[in-house]
Design an enzyme around this catalytic site. Structure first.
Site, mmCIF file in Angstrom:
data_model
loop_
_atom_site.group_PDB
_atom_site.id
_atom_site.type_symbol
_atom_site.label_atom_id
_atom_site.label_comp_id
_atom_site.label_asym_id
_atom_site.label_seq_id
_atom_site.Cartn_x
_atom_site.Cartn_y
_atom_site.Cartn_z
ATOM 1 N N ILE A 1 0.916 -6.161 0.630
ATOM 2 C CA ILE A 1 1.244 -4.839 1.164
ATOM 3 C C ILE A 1 2.148 -4.127 0.169
ATOM 4 O O ILE A 1 3.191 -4.650 -0.224
ATOM 5 C CB ILE A 1 1.939 -4.960 2.537
ATOM 6 N N GLU A 2 1.725 -2.923 -0.204
ATOM 7 C CA GLU A 2 2.418 -2.198 -1.263
ATOM 8 C C GLU A 2 3.074 -0.903 -0.789
ATOM 9 O O GLU A 2 3.901 -0.345 -1.506
ATOM 10 C CB GLU A 2 1.409 -1.840 -2.379
#
Length: 1257
Positions: free
Chosen positions: A174-175
């Site tokens: 998850i960025e």
């Protein structure tokens, strides 16, 4: 979506690497991301790397709260065809055509790797979960689509992008946009995992190195993760490069250990995330292996309970960043293993002893005991003995660093079985008591090599035998001794007996055996002397063993043992590369008849007749074990010397037999085959002592190579015959040897000559050629028994030779010089003697049947080959009897039919994939004229082509014109055009007459023409093979035509074969849709065959005389290509012929690539005055795992119902080409490599395909 289980099973069988059980608690694991590499290879390519333990496939990059129709979306780079699911008229972003990934995941899993599906990535940047309910729905959707398939999900038409394939867990990369909802998703996944307790699933995360990570810190604290691989790159102040640059506030691995300890799972493993190449991350963040080593050394030892290994971004970058042939991942794995004080011990494959379910009872007890002594026997009378040893220890592989005990089982299968157990010592084992047992004996002894074994224990007896009695030796050693070693074993041992019989069971194994439980050779053929050869192979370091295994009994055989096949209820695959060389010599010093690797002692044999008969176990399927042996490059040289030795003894050899009658099996289970690496057996004739050396190329230092290059092994038999005695017999004391030497050291490759068990002198020996093409070749060799069968000089002998990448074809002529293509592998040697024996009577014909079944290995296309060779006995004038029977042995369901007429030995070869070897010779033509060379060398590095056995090969042997019909379409994944085969054969030898005048037949004639055309498109991602059969039926009188195009080709799994039936008065047109994964819009090829006018002879059909009688033949083919079998009905009238009109076509046989082009009619069977039978060969290959399935026909492109989910019954969902995606290829982005410039694709792949397709047409 229904993927063919046989295809996946065959691919798994061919690619099972050196499996070690995955250990989630290990400190030396390597994880890697896959799916976003620029120009990346297929996933199966990376499954070959033993250095990789976990593969994260990325990405599910669109989340439901932002996705069209509330569905998630996916992007796997170039591995999908661009088709997506449609919901209620809305195109989603969830890819539906990811066939290559679906085919490759089971292969990786079979290799012991864990495959996780990764969520997130760097693009798009709007990924977010808006509510806990949305998080639960998201987890449920992913579990239904990629987890274990359930009836409820399928009944609701839920999407299954990977078919029935199940991933091993889910990864969170998850960025963007905070961490809400991810802990809820992880906890929901844990609940779903608990529903399948028999399987372990994993959760992993890839946070960025700053603490706390805005996206995943909360999830790690609130939900249990198994692995946390922190991205220690692209962020200054905490990156791993800071530790190298001396930044005191840099690399924060210690702080992340604290995060793990305070999290929901304090036992989670922490990995160091690193870029796999200089271009995989921002400038300055890449660490060289020299810089990685001290980092691993410090932190693995500082936190042994938490350190889990290294994560790499990403697979393609690692593959392109090489060090002396090793990828970056390979080097990293070496570093981890070197630092890890206690690396996990791989679990060996199943070592259960499998005994034959039909033990062969003893019918003749051993009349004398053979003491284990090296004392020569000097006696005036032969010692009666009738025993045969069939030693088949089953072994399994071990790694270089372990010494796992392997249980071996030997099954005695002879008229009087003697169990020969391999022992871990230098003590020879021999039978000392009569044996008349009827039960299969399973012996076990530990075989624990922990380092490469270069055993060159060529044992030679130094005592001469002063025996003046005639000794008739008929020793057949059915030995399939498997050596369990992580690297190749150059040689088992070459043992020369000190008795009058130098029947020394030289087991020169050129590649290790990959069978966890082997079945003894199914029959001991006419074996009357048993050599209890038990040279131990149990070294823990390089061994140069010289322990003698001596049989000191003079053996006389009067009753050959009856060969009885052992029907094993549990089939296994034994090594195809065991050359059991038996040297038959009279009283003289006998050196090793097979000089193994690293042996330089001269091989001096007093017997010029030294046949090397491979002991090959034939079993069409493998046991359900999971550990193969992948040897390094191995070579062994069998040196046949013909130096004469004065002797007063007469030795009559009845022939050594390949002790490998088919071991019949009724079940087929997943196999764990041997993958030999560059093995080669060369047999060198010599009249002087020969120094033989063999090179053993070890694998890379980290572990054994997984998928080696295809090997080529051709075993030939040298037969010397100049007199009535095969041995170098001469009057005692005369010192003059007979002239029975090897006059033609390299002549025609001799497949077999019938062995003799009678009392007449004979110079015949049998050898069975073996074709080692890939991981598990099963070679069945049977030599029929006759009396004094010798092939005279000048008689062409059909050879059988084959390699996985190159073909070897030898067309024999009267001069005896072989014809070998320039592409022959130098490690493959076909040679035999074609000398004649003047005093031997010709005998009845004997046939040798060799069945070759090749499973697939990575980059080795697999095939099912049925080689049927009829070798009629021929008198000295090179004439042969007619009516020779042909029989076929095939481990898979391949059918070959042939008609052999006078003087026409017919070879019918059913070949697929990259193996091609066929030769036809005419027995009636002394010069070998009419031989047709149809071998197609293929050097394509294909990727996991499944084993298929659908070809129907029909060959007709015409007088003086033999015909060879190879049926099957080779596949490959290279830059060149794969061969395209078009073949139509007939069973009549009536010349065709081309008529240019008008046809005056009042009755219409019906002609059926079958054109087999193969189009191959080449793309960077792979290639697709499409074979379409066009059948046109028309009446010349009315010049009307109808056509049907039967699309019995590789369709998307689950999609029915589409058929279009245009009916045009003036001709017909068929549209083919190909290569949908190379472009968003299918490429259309239109083939038009206009109706022809009767005055035109070139386009006319074969005209037969009118007759009210007719007959119909129906052929059903390709039952596994679609939901229903395809039926082709051929209707041909029969009557008295008044004229023959024929199509202009190539002769019956193999049609070269590209000849079946648009506008050109296919050849058809010529008619004759007698009732004519026209056999139509329809070649329909099954789906190749290397190809992207394609939909043919004019129908709409639609996947099966399992592609779609229907929350309501009102919407229809059809996979459609994505909108807004350039060139139909998913955009490439860096994913876990956050905030790094993104890679872009060009349109080169589409352009290349278009150009190729135009050229092919």
């Amino acid at each position: 979506m229904v993927f063919k289980p046989l295809t996946i099973a065959a691919a798994i069988a061919g690619l099972t690497p050196f499996v070690s059980a995955f250990d989630a608690q290990a400190k030396s694991n390597v994880a890697v991301y896959y799916g976003q590499g620029y120009g990346q290879q297929r996933l199966s390519h990376f499954c070959q790397e033993t250095s990789l333990d976990i593969i994260n496939i990325g990405f599910i990059n669109t989340f439901p709260d932002q996705g069209a129709a509330g569905w998630p979306g996916s992007n796997f780079g170039n591995q999908c065809d661009g088709l997506t699911y449609e919901v209620d008229g809305v195109s989603t972003k969830l890819l539906s055509g990811c066939h290559q990934i679906a085919e490759d995941i089971p292969i990786c899993q079979a290799a012991g790797k864990k495959v996780l599906l990764s969520l997130g990535g760097a693009s798009p940047d709007n990924q977010q979960i808006l509510s806990d309910a949305s998080a639960v729905r998201f987890a449920d959707f992913l579990w239904g689509a990629f987890g274990p398939q359930t009836e409820e999900w399928v009944s609701n038409d839920g999407p299954r992008p990977f078919g029935e394939v199940v991933v091993d867990g889910f990864d969170f990369d998850i960025e963007h946009n905070g961490g809400f909802g991810y802990a809820t998703m992880v906890n929901r996944f844990r609940e779903l995992f608990a529903l399948v307790p028999e399987r372990t699933f994993y959760i992993s995360g890839a946070p960025q190195c700053p603490i706390p990570d805005p996206q995943l810190s909360d999830a790690i604290a609130q939900s249990p993760f198994d692995f946390v691989w922190v991205q220690f790159y692209n962020t200054a102040g905490c990156a791993a490069s800071d530790s190298i640059n001396g930044v005191s506030t840099g690399f924060n691995f210690d702080d992340w250990v604290d995060v793990i300890k305070r999290g929901a799972n304090p036992d989670a493993k922490l990995y160091v995330g690193l870029p796999a190449g200089p271009g995989a991350a921002g400038a300055g963040y890449y660490l060289t292996p020299e810089e990685v080593y001290p980092l691993v050394d410090v932190y693995m030892n500082l936190y042994p309970e938490t350190f889990g290994g290294i994560m790499l971004w990403e697979a393609t970058a690692s593959d392109e960043n090489t060090f002396s042939g090793l990828t970056f991942a390979d080097v990293i794995k070496d570093i981890l293993v070197a630092v890890d004080p206690s690396p996990p011990v791989p679990s060996p494959s199943s070592s259960s002893v499998i005994a034959s379910s039909t033990p062969v009872a003893s019918s003749t007890p051993v009349a004398s005991s053979a003491p284990a002594s090296s004392t020569p026997i000097s006696s005036g009378s032969p010692v009666p003995s009738s025993s045969a040893v069939s030693s088949s220890p089953a072994v399994s592989s071990t790694t270089e660093s372990s010494s796992t005990q392997v249980v071996s089982g030997s099954v005695s299968a002879s008229s009087s079985p003697i169990t020969s157990s391999p022992v871990a010592s230098s003590t020879p084992v021999a039978s000392s008591a009569p044996s008349a047992t009827s039960s299969a004996v399973a012996s076990s002894s530990p075989i624990a090599p922990s380092s490469p074994v270069a055993s060159s224990s060529a044992i030679a007896s130094s005592s001469a035998i002063a025996s003046s009695s005639a000794i008739a030796s008929s020793s057949a050693i059915a030995s399939s001794s498997a050596i369990a070693s992580s690297s190749a074993i150059a040689s088992s041992s070459a043992i020369a007996s000190s008795s009058a019989i130098a029947s020394s069971s030289a087991i020169a194994s050129s590649s290790a055996i990959a069978s966890s439980s082997a079945i003894a050779s199914s029959s001991a053929i006419a074996s009357s002397s048993a050599i209890a050869s038990s040279s131990p192979v149990a070294p823990s370091s390089p061994v140069a063993s010289s322990s003698p295994a001596v049989s000191s009994s003079a053996i006389v055989s009067s009753t050959p043992a009856v060969s009885t096949p052992v029907a094993s209820s549990i089939p296994v695959i034994s090594s195809p590369a065991i050359a059991s060389g038996s040297a038959i010599a009279s009283s003289s010093h006998v050196a090793s008849s097979s000089t193994p690797a690293a042996s330089s002692s001269p091989a001096v044999s007093s017997s010029p007749v030294a046949s090397s008969s491979p002991a090959l176990s034939s079993s069409p399927s493998a046991s359900a074990s999971s550990t193969p042996i992948i040897p390094s490059s191995t070579a062994s040289s069998a040196v046949v010397s013909s130096s004469p030795t004065p002797s007063s003894s007469v030795v009559r050899s009845s022939s050594l037999l390949s002790s490998s009658s088919p071991a019949l099996s009724s079940t087929r289970t997943p196999s764990n085959p041997v993958i030999p690496s560059s093995s080669a057996i060369s047999i060198t004739p010599s009249s002087t002592p020969v120094r033989s050396t063999s090179s053993v190329a070890p694998g890379k230092s980290s572990s054994a190579p997984v998928i080696p290059k295809p090997s080529s092994t051709v075993i030939a038999t040298f037969t010397s015959s100049s007199g009535s005695l095969p041995s170098s017999s001469a009057p005692a004391g005369s010192g003059v040897p007979s002239s029975s030497t090897l006059p033609h050291p390299s002549s025609t490759s001799l497949l077999s000559s019938s062995p003799v068990s009678s009392a007449e002198p004979v110079s015949s020996s049998s050898a069975v050629g073996t074709s080692v093409g890939s991981s598990s070749n099963v070679v069945t060799g049977v030599s029929t028994r006759s009396s004094s069968s010798v092939v005279p000089s000048g008689t062409p002998i059909p050879p059988v030779s084959g390699t996985a990448t190159e073909s070897v074809t030898s067309s024999s002529s009267g001069s005896g010089s072989p014809t070998v293509p320039s592409s022959i592998n130098t490690s493959s040697t076909d040679a035999s003697s074609s000398s004649s024996a003047s005093s031997v009577e010709p005998t009845s014909s004997g046939s040798v049947i060799t069945s070759v079944t090749s499973s697939s290995a990575s980059r080795v296309s697999s095939s099912s080959s049925s080689v049927v060779i009829t070798n009629p006995s021929v008198p000295s004038d090179s004439s042969s009897s007619s009516g020779s029977e042909l029989s076929t042995t095939s481990s898979t369901e391949s059918t070959s039919s042939a008609s052999s007429q006078t003087g026409a030995p017919t070879t019918s070869v059913s070949l697929g994939s990259s193996e091609a070897a066929s030769t036809s010779t005419s027995g009636a033509a002394a010069s070998g004229s009419g031989a047709q060379d149809s071998t197609k060398p293929t050097d394509h590095a294909s990727t996991l082509s499944p084993s298929y056995s659908t070809p129907l090969a029909s060959a007709s042997g015409q007088t003086g014109s033999p015909t060879t019909v190879p049926a099957g379409i080779p596949t490959g994944n290279g830059s060149g055009l794969a061969p395209i085969t078009s073949s139509i054969t007939s069973a009549q030898a009536v010349p065709s007459v081309t008529s240019s005048g008008l046809e005056s037949e009042p009755e219409p004639t019906i002609t059926t023409t079958v054109i087999v055309t193969s189009y191959i498109d080449i793309c960077p991602e792979g290639f697709t093979t499409i074979t379409t059969t066009y059948t046109t039926t028309y009446c010349p009188a009315t010049v009307s035509a109808t056509a049907t195009a039967t699309a019995a080709v590789t369709n998307p799994p689950g999609a029915p074969a589409q058929t279009t039936s245009p009916s045009v008065p003036e001709g017909w047109t068929t549209t083919v849709t190909v290569c949908t994964h190379c472009a968003p819009t299918p490429t259309t090829v239109t083939l038009t065959l206009p109706a022809t006018n009767r005055p035109s002879a070139l386009a006319s059909s074969t005209s037969a005389p009118n007759s009210p009688e007719d007959w119909t033949t129906t052929v059903s083919v390709c039952t596994d290509c679609g939901p229903t079998p395809t039926t082709v009905t051929v209707t041909i009238p029969v009557g008295a012929a008044t004229g023959v009109d024929a199509l202009t076509a190539s002769p019956s046989g193999s049609q070269p690539a590209g000849e079946s082009s648009p506008g050109q009619s296919a050849p058809t069977a010529p008619a004759s005055t007698a009732p004519t039978t026209t056999e139509t060969v329809i070649v329909v290959p099954s789906q190749s795992s290397t190809s992207q399935p394609v939909i043919l026909g004019t129908g709409s492109v639609r996947a099966s119902s399992t592609f779609h989910i229907q929350p309501s019954q009102s919407g229809s969902r059809v996979p459609v080409a994505p909108s807004g995606t350039a060139a139909g290829v998913s955009p490439v982005f860096t994913g876990a490599a956050s905030r790094v410039s993104r890679l872009q694709h060009g349109a080169g792949a589409v352009s290349a395909f278009a150009l190729f397709l135009l050229a092919a047409i």
